[in-house]
Design a protein around this motif. Sequence first.
Motif, PDB file in Angstrom:
ATOM      1  N   ASP A   1       0.836  -1.199   0.000  1.00 48.26           N
ATOM      2  CA  ASP A   1       0.000   0.000   0.000  1.00 48.26           C
ATOM      3  C   ASP A   1       0.870   1.248   0.000  1.00 48.26           C
ATOM      4  O   ASP A   1       0.641   2.199  -0.765  1.00 48.26           O
ATOM      5  CB  ASP A   1      -0.927  -0.016   1.212  1.00 48.26           C
ATOM      6  N   ALA A   2       1.904   1.265   0.838  1.00 48.97           N
ATOM      7  CA  ALA A   2       2.789   2.422   0.931  1.00 48.97           C
ATOM      8  C   ALA A   2       3.544   2.663  -0.369  1.00 48.97           C
ATOM      9  O   ALA A   2       3.896   3.803  -0.692  1.00 48.97           O
ATOM     10  CB  ALA A   2       3.777   2.224   2.082  1.00 48.97           C
ATOM     11  N   MET A   3       3.788   1.600  -1.125  1.00 49.68           N
ATOM     12  CA  MET A   3       4.502   1.727  -2.395  1.00 49.68           C
ATOM     13  C   MET A   3       3.572   2.057  -3.565  1.00 49.68           C
ATOM     14  O   MET A   3       4.010   2.162  -4.704  1.00 49.68           O
ATOM     15  CB  MET A   3       5.235   0.413  -2.713  1.00 49.68           C
ATOM     16  N   GLY A   4       2.278   2.210  -3.287  1.00 44.88           N
ATOM     17  CA  GLY A   4       1.332   2.514  -4.353  1.00 44.88           C
ATOM     18  C   GLY A   4       1.003   1.316  -5.215  1.00 44.88           C
ATOM     19  O   GLY A   4       0.571   1.462  -6.373  1.00 44.88           O
ATOM     20  N   LEU A   5       1.172   0.098  -4.667  1.00 44.79           N
ATOM     21  CA  LEU A   5       0.958  -1.121  -5.441  1.00 44.79           C
ATOM     22  C   LEU A   5      -0.387  -1.792  -5.175  1.00 44.79           C
ATOM     23  O   LEU A   5      -0.665  -2.852  -5.747  1.00 44.79           O
ATOM     24  CB  LEU A   5       2.094  -2.116  -5.167  1.00 44.79           C
ATOM     25  N   LEU A   6      -1.208  -1.216  -4.340  1.00 48.85           N
ATOM     26  CA  LEU A   6      -2.560  -1.741  -4.153  1.00 48.85           C
ATOM     27  C   LEU A   6      -3.489  -1.001  -5.101  1.00 48.85           C
ATOM     28  O   LEU A   6      -4.078   0.027  -4.765  1.00 48.85           O
ATOM     29  CB  LEU A   6      -3.029  -1.581  -2.702  1.00 48.85           C
ATOM     30  N   THR A   7      -3.611  -1.521  -6.315  1.00 49.48           N
ATOM     31  CA  THR A   7      -4.478  -0.928  -7.331  1.00 49.48           C
ATOM     32  C   THR A   7      -5.299  -2.031  -7.982  1.00 49.48           C
ATOM     33  O   THR A   7      -5.053  -3.221  -7.761  1.00 49.48           O
ATOM     34  CB  THR A   7      -3.667  -0.206  -8.427  1.00 49.48           C
ATOM     35  N   ASP A   8      -6.252  -1.649  -8.808  1.00 52.99           N
ATOM     36  CA  ASP A   8      -7.085  -2.659  -9.471  1.00 52.99           C
ATOM     37  C   ASP A   8      -6.336  -3.402 -10.571  1.00 52.99           C
ATOM     38  O   ASP A   8      -6.888  -4.287 -11.217  1.00 52.99           O
ATOM     39  CB  ASP A   8      -8.363  -2.021 -10.026  1.00 52.99           C
ATOM     40  N   LYS A   9      -5.053  -3.087 -10.779  1.00 55.77           N
ATOM     41  CA  LYS A   9      -4.218  -3.825 -11.721  1.00 55.77           C
ATOM     42  C   LYS A   9      -3.491  -4.989 -11.040  1.00 55.77           C
ATOM     43  O   LYS A   9      -2.840  -5.792 -11.710  1.00 55.77           O
ATOM     44  CB  LYS A   9      -3.167  -2.898 -12.349  1.00 55.77           C
ATOM     45  N   LEU A  10      -3.597  -5.082  -9.712  1.00 53.39           N
ATOM     46  CA  LEU A  10      -2.874  -6.104  -8.960  1.00 53.39           C
ATOM     47  C   LEU A  10      -3.649  -7.407  -8.898  1.00 53.39           C
ATOM     48  O   LEU A  10      -4.843  -7.420  -8.586  1.00 53.39           O
ATOM     49  CB  LEU A  10      -2.599  -5.614  -7.538  1.00 53.39           C
TER      50      LEU A  10
END
Length: 352
Positions: free
Chosen positions: A306-315
Amino acid sequence: MACSCLSTQRFAALAKAMSEQPFGSNQVSELNSLKAVCKKPHDENLKTLIDNVFIYTADLNNTVISDGWVLIHGKQIVALGKQGEQPTDFDKKVDGGGKLMLPGLVNPHWHESFVAPNFESPDDCNLEPTAYSNGGNIAALGSMFGFISTVGDKLTLDEGLAIARWSMWTQLRSGTTALGDLGSANKADSMALAAIDLGMRLRVSRWGSDVMLEADKASPTIIADTQLQTEDWLSLIETWDNHSSGLIGAMPSVMGAFGSSDKQLEALASITQQYKVPYATHLAPLKNERREVERVFGLSPIARFDAMGLLTDKLLAVHTAYASESEYQRLIELRISVTHRPLWDAWRVDSQ
């Protein structure tokens, strides 16, 4: 059905030409011509009747229609049945020539590791604990995953192609025609070529794993060159994403929160945002992972992503079994796709 403009002879010639020199996913100039092949314009309103096919549905009843037909509207199967019951409302008819027609199952979490050792037996009489059991041996798994990420570099293109063709054929036998690669013990180029040859859809990956967490160290141990793995992601995307065959796309992946440095996760976030591609990881799959990741990085696996901006709908998140209630709510809120393998997940939970 394999793409006719990419024959087995074409692959054999390509492999032979390259067998005397090293080949990696960052050396793909010889494959650039594949960008322009197999263009298949598709009409979303076209109704196609595929007639005279042997249909295996792979449903709970193992239904088989030995002399059947399938109606496709655009890209969606809308009906199937036996000979004599064909619809008359269609735009195009294809004679299947009695060939086997599979249901088009999707395996979104797949690792091509046909060359990996396999010590499984038909029963559990000699079952022994592994690095996955008892909550997970995070140090051992980190070391193992770091090794797996280098296996493809040890294969020639033709070796990887032969292995990938056989491995993917085993998937086809089950009715699986689309694969989501989350990092494999093979070359990305070999897997993509094999998928095109077999007529399968594939999101091909390059497994990212650049650190391991040792039990007695407060900082991660570097086990791979982060920059080289990042360059491989870029080459992977530029070569294979939205490939003109209509079969291949790219899906960069990292092994998990305990196998990637901050630098690697930052690179993954930057690349996937720039190229708008899906990406994947094993997210919070092991009980002991949270403790080790928090000890070294100060955040839980999910909080770290989440902190790295990796919790998105592309994951695409795999085996997400150990999240707090608030973390699960966060995943739901952000529309994260989660895939489980019930038997595997149940085995890991039982063993802990």
